[in-house]
Design an enzyme around this catalytic site. Structure first.
Site, PDB file in Angstrom:
ATOM      1  N   HIS A  50       5.840   1.163 -11.004  1.00 54.35           N
ATOM      2  CA  HIS A  50       6.720   1.849 -11.958  1.00 54.35           C
ATOM      3  C   HIS A  50       8.152   1.324 -11.798  1.00 54.35           C
ATOM      4  CE1 HIS A  50       3.822   5.297 -10.896  1.00 54.35           C
ATOM      5  NE2 HIS A  50       3.386   4.747 -12.010  1.00 54.35           N
ATOM      6  N   LYS A  98      -5.521  -5.832  -5.623  1.00 55.40           N
ATOM      7  CA  LYS A  98      -4.805  -5.193  -6.730  1.00 55.40           C
ATOM      8  C   LYS A  98      -4.297  -3.826  -6.269  1.00 55.40           C
ATOM      9  CE  LYS A  98      -5.498  -3.522 -11.276  1.00 55.40           C
ATOM     10  NZ  LYS A  98      -6.451  -3.012 -12.201  1.00 55.40           N
ATOM     11  N   HIS A 150       6.125   4.590  -7.792  1.00 53.62           N
ATOM     12  CA  HIS A 150       5.829   3.560  -6.800  1.00 53.62           C
ATOM     13  C   HIS A 150       6.352   2.208  -7.270  1.00 53.62           C
ATOM     14  CE1 HIS A 150       2.578   2.002  -9.227  1.00 53.62           C
ATOM     15  NE2 HIS A 150       1.907   3.149  -9.164  1.00 53.62           N
ATOM     16  N   CYS A 157     -14.543   6.837 -18.766  1.00 54.43           N
ATOM     17  CA  CYS A 157     -13.883   6.827 -17.451  1.00 54.43           C
ATOM     18  C   CYS A 157     -12.825   7.918 -17.458  1.00 54.43           C
ATOM     19  CB  CYS A 157     -13.227   5.473 -17.165  1.00 54.43           C
ATOM     20  SG  CYS A 157     -12.188   5.553 -15.686  1.00 54.43           S
ATOM     21  N   HIS A 176     -10.906   1.004 -12.511  1.00 55.96           N
ATOM     22  CA  HIS A 176     -10.983   1.881 -11.342  1.00 55.96           C
ATOM     23  C   HIS A 176     -12.170   1.570 -10.426  1.00 55.96           C
ATOM     24  CE1 HIS A 176      -8.317   4.209 -13.967  1.00 55.96           C
ATOM     25  NE2 HIS A 176      -7.825   4.690 -12.838  1.00 55.96           N
ATOM     26  N   LYS A 224      -2.235   3.361  -7.840  1.00 56.23           N
ATOM     27  CA  LYS A 224      -1.547   4.537  -7.314  1.00 56.23           C
ATOM     28  C   LYS A 224      -2.316   5.174  -6.169  1.00 56.23           C
ATOM     29  CE  LYS A 224      -1.604   6.099 -11.463  1.00 56.23           C
ATOM     30  NZ  LYS A 224      -1.273   5.392 -12.652  1.00 56.23           N
ATOM     31  N   CYS A 232      -9.211   6.474 -16.682  1.00 55.24           N
ATOM     32  CA  CYS A 232      -8.500   5.829 -17.804  1.00 55.24           C
ATOM     33  C   CYS A 232      -8.419   6.758 -19.002  1.00 55.24           C
ATOM     34  CB  CYS A 232      -9.228   4.580 -18.281  1.00 55.24           C
ATOM     35  SG  CYS A 232      -9.417   3.318 -17.056  1.00 55.24           S
ATOM     36  N   CYS A 283     -16.153   1.293 -14.231  1.00 56.57           N
ATOM     37  CA  CYS A 283     -14.915   1.042 -14.965  1.00 56.57           C
ATOM     38  C   CYS A 283     -14.239  -0.212 -14.407  1.00 56.57           C
ATOM     39  CB  CYS A 283     -13.989   2.251 -14.788  1.00 56.57           C
ATOM     40  SG  CYS A 283     -12.297   1.869 -15.224  1.00 56.57           S
TER      41      CYS A 283
HETATM   42  N1  MSP Z   1       0.889   6.914 -19.043  1.00 55.99           N
HETATM   43  C1  MSP Z   1       0.422   5.604 -19.237  1.00 55.99           C
HETATM   44  C2  MSP Z   1       1.332   4.816 -20.155  1.00 55.99           C
HETATM   45  C3  MSP Z   1       1.551   5.444 -21.498  1.00 55.99           C
HETATM   46  S1  MSP Z   1       2.714   4.537 -22.431  1.00 55.99           S
HETATM   47  C4  MSP Z   1       2.631   5.218 -23.949  1.00 55.99           C
HETATM   48  C5  MSP Z   1       0.320   4.889 -17.892  1.00 55.99           C
HETATM   49  N2  MSP Z   1       1.078   5.347 -16.890  1.00 55.99           N
HETATM   50  S2  MSP Z   1       1.119   4.758 -15.409  1.00 55.99           S
HETATM   51  O1  MSP Z   1       1.859   5.727 -14.635  1.00 55.99           O
HETATM   52  O2  MSP Z   1      -0.173   4.435 -14.942  1.00 55.99           O
HETATM   53  O3  MSP Z   1       2.017   3.478 -15.486  1.00 55.99           O
HETATM   54  C6  MSP Z   1       1.457   2.222 -15.816  1.00 55.99           C
HETATM   55  C7  MSP Z   1       2.559   1.198 -15.803  1.00 55.99           C
HETATM   56  O4  MSP Z   1       3.200   1.183 -14.509  1.00 55.99           O
HETATM   57  C8  MSP Z   1       2.115  -0.230 -15.999  1.00 55.99           C
HETATM   58  O5  MSP Z   1       1.931  -0.564 -17.350  1.00 55.99           O
HETATM   59  C9  MSP Z   1       3.274  -0.968 -15.393  1.00 55.99           C
HETATM   60  O6  MSP Z   1       4.381  -0.888 -16.237  1.00 55.99           O
HETATM   61  C10 MSP Z   1       3.544  -0.140 -14.156  1.00 55.99           C
HETATM   62  N3  MSP Z   1       2.697  -0.559 -13.034  1.00 55.99           N
HETATM   63  C11 MSP Z   1       1.836   0.219 -12.328  1.00 55.99           C
HETATM   64  N4  MSP Z   1       1.313  -0.512 -11.320  1.00 55.99           N
HETATM   65  C12 MSP Z   1       1.810  -1.765 -11.359  1.00 55.99           C
HETATM   66  C13 MSP Z   1       1.701  -2.901 -10.523  1.00 55.99           C
HETATM   67  N5  MSP Z   1       0.929  -2.933  -9.472  1.00 55.99           N
HETATM   68  N6  MSP Z   1       2.455  -3.978 -10.821  1.00 55.99           N
HETATM   69  C14 MSP Z   1       3.331  -3.984 -11.864  1.00 55.99           C
HETATM   70  N7  MSP Z   1       3.455  -2.926 -12.663  1.00 55.99           N
HETATM   71  C15 MSP Z   1       2.605  -1.868 -12.546  1.00 55.99           C
HETATM   72  O7  MSP Z   1      -0.413   3.910 -17.810  1.00 55.99           O
END
Ligand code: MSP
Length: 637
Positions: free
Chosen positions: A24, A298, A21, A129, A149, A301, A132, A146
């Protein structure tokens, strides 16, 4: 010449329980821009991204989909990989935590820590949680929920292995205090030091197999699997082959992790302690960005609109999307995403400022200089400011990129664009062209414009690679590095093609419509989405099917088992993931469209011979039906 510097940049590895999304995409796109920039600067770049595939979350998502965790991870990981390929992301490696190369290094590090007495067995009870996958202290919890969440935390007590993280608290505080540039921007460094003002707890690094089997077994006790965060963080070294491997030795001392602020604690606290305890050096930098919000709230996913926001990339094009993300967010702070703001930037900065300059300049060279760069001529006193601004822009971009301040880098480039546009208005080449006595002035002006375009192609290459390529190809040039940003590099006589509109304007009212505004790819460029020949499509057999019966599939929230008539004499069984959207009774008697020649698949133990077609978005799903009656088995094409 100085020797190339190694530059190793990582993104978080993304969980495979959700599709890619906007969040990412943001991290991955800015990492890509940074790596492209460093390559242009002549550094030896290694750019890593990947997927995080173990743990409760993934196991649960797979169970809901009725497939094995491995099959589920394979499918979603492939979607991430394909998405980045389609966006032109220039990663050098893609790591999956289910790969043997990763599991081996995780087990090696666990064994080292165990042998060094850094791990002990104990009991722990606390607020947990599942989202998380971590325990929260009473202080961190918000009214028992949490903070990420906003779901109730559950009290969980179990025996586990613990990493003696608490003993590293004083060391870590000193380590960070002595290195002001280790965690950037400053606010996140302060945040980590803030976490460290409270006593640091030991970290539970295992999960009993009685509760979770989807993980890497502990090498010293196979009744347990590794805690997913402990496993995931190690990807940054396992992707280099682990301690001792050649790539590790060259690249690890230069490692920079780019992350969102949501995962600051594991990266700012757990990871340095883990590395220190294992006798490995700490990373060179942790760079943290803020969060994109949609409509003020905020994003997460679980909200479909982050996925929808990301789909705008197809509507407006990769470069426009990249530009907006980098230009709109002040690095480190949160920002708001809206389609209107994206269209605003596209129209003003891309279509107007940049697009117009490129089309004006190339049209004038075509019309007044027979489509070739003229002699350097006399550019007039107005050109001094163009050359000075280029030199300043180059410095400003470099400084901004040292701090990951993408927005500042783009502001600097657009200053140059504004100056060149101003130069056109001031020297008015069309007026010079009418006066045969002013040929040298005309040539000087056109040379200045062509040379500005060449420099712009270099400056834009990391940020808007498609537009930069078009500008460069229009001048018939090969890619050039930042060292080529010296005025005068363009040879007179170079052929110049009239540029196609780089960024067509989006008319008001069209923004929310469905008409794709994506510019046509230039000749010789591959379209972003590969087209399929009609013969390929014809191989898919779509047919009308009448639903004869429908029932729930045992132990599945998502699946329904349907018996359908395809006009073949005997009914077929099809399993469809639509139980959350349709009640079985609603379906009986309905005519739907199915893929009739798919290879059969087993879903939750039921063999499915075909697939129902449905559209979906944002949690809504609708089956395809017919607007006039046709008999079962009728071909759809
Ligand atoms: N799997 C763990 C990370 C492990 S790293 C050793 C994780 N994954 S995640 O799929 O949830 O991705 C989190 C990351 O996605 C955030 O740190 C950021 O880089 C990005 N983002 C997810 N949502 C976001 C926003 N709304 N805005 C900006 N970046 C965000 O956590």
């Amino acid at each position: 010449m100085t020797a190339p510097r190694p530059f190793y940049l990582t993104t978080p590895i993304y969980y495979v329980n959700a599709r890619p999304h906007l969040g990412h995409a943001y991290t991955t796109i800015i990492a890509d821009a940074m790596c492209r920039y460093r390559r242009l600067a002549g550094d030896t770049v290694h750019f890593l991204t990947g997927t995080d595939e173990h743990g409760d979350k993934i196991a649960q998502a797979a169970a809901e989909a009725g497939v094995s965790p491995q099959a589920y991870a394979d499918a979603i990981s492939a979607v991430f990989r394909e998405t980045w390929r389609r966006l032109g992301i220039s990663n050098d490696d893609f790591i999956r935590t289910t790969e043997p190369r990763h599991e081996r290094v995780v087990q090696e590090i666990l064994r080292t820590l165990h042998d060094r007495g850094e791990i002990y067995f104990g009991a722990y009870g606390g607020l947990y949680c599942f989202g998380c996958e971590r325990f929260y202290t009473e202080k961190e919890a918000v009214d028992g929920t949490c903070p990420q969440h906003l779901t109730p935390l559950q009290f969980l007590e179990e025996e586990n292995y613990f990493f003696k993280m608490s003993k590293y608290q004083d060391w870590l505080i000193r380590y960070i205090e002595e290195r002001p540039a280790l965690i950037r921007p400053e606010r996140y460094r302060n945040e980590v030091l803030g976490f460290l003002r409270d006593p640091l707890q030991d970290l539970s690094i295992s999960r009993p197999k009685t509760r979770l089997t989807w993980g890497i077994p502990l090498p010293f006790d196979d009744r347990f699997v590794t805690y997913v965060w402990f496993d995931a963080l190690i990807n940054y070294v396992s992707a280099l082959g682990g301690p001792g491997a050649a790539a590790y030795e060259t690249l690890w001392p230069h490692a920079r992790h780019l992350i969102g602020k949501d995962i600051l604690k594991p990266h700012g606290v757990y990871w340095p302690c883990m590395l220190k305890a294992a006798g490995l050096p700490v990373y060179a930098g942790l760079v943290v960005h803020g969060y994109w919000n949609l409509g003020g709230g905020k994003m997460s996913k679980s909200i479909g609109n982050v996925v929808e926001a990301f789909e705008l990339v197809d509507k407006y094009g990769h470069d426009a999307f990249r530009y907006f993300l980098m230009r709109e967010m002040t690095f480190g702070l949160d920002a708001n995403f809206s389609e209107e703001a994206l269209v605003g930037r596209l129209n003003s900065d891309l279509a107007n400022d940049l697009g117009n300059l490129v089309s004006r300049a190339t049209t004038m060279i075509a019309n007044f200089a027979d489509g070739a760069v003229p002699e350097r001529g006399d550019p007039g006193p107005e050109s001094a400011v163009v050359r000075e601004t280029l030199a300043r822009t180059r410095r400003d971009v470099d400084e901004a990129m040292r701090e990951f301040a993408f927005q500042r880098a783009l502001v600097a480039i657009w200053e140059f664009i504004a100056i060149v546009n101003g130069y056109v208005d001031a020297v008015q080449p069309w007026a010079l062209a009418r006066d045969p006595g002013r040929r040298a002035r005309l040539h000087g002006a056109l040379y200045t414009l062509a040379e500005s375009l060449r420099c712009l192609a270099v400056l834009l290459d990391a940020f808007l690679p498609e537009a930069a390529t078009k500008i460069r190809r229009g001048l018939g040039l090969e890619p050039q590095g930042l060292a080529a940003l010296e005025w005068g590099g363009l040879a007179p006589g170079t052929k110049v093609a009239k540029a196609p509109a780089l960024f067509p304007r989006i008319e008001a009212g069209k923004a929310a419509g469905s008409a794709p505004a994506r510019p046509e790819p230039a000749v010789g460029e591959k379209p972003a989405r590969p087209r399929v020949p009609i013969d390929d499509f014809a191989r898919i057999e779509l047919r009308v099917a009448l639903v004869l019966a429908a029932e729930a599939v045992a132990k599945s929230k998502r699946l329904l088992k349907l018996s359908v008539d395809l006009g073949e004499g005997a009914p077929r069984t099809i399993v469809a993931g639509i139980a959350e959207h349709y009640a079985p009774a609603e379906l009986v008697g309905k005519k739907v469209v199915v893929v009739a020649n798919l290879e059969p698949a087993r879903l939750m133990g039921v063999e499915s011979d075909g697939m129902l077609l449905a559209g979906s978005t944002d949690g809504k799903l609708a089956l395809l039906s017919l607007d006039r009656d046709l008999p079962p088995g009728a071909r759809v094409k």
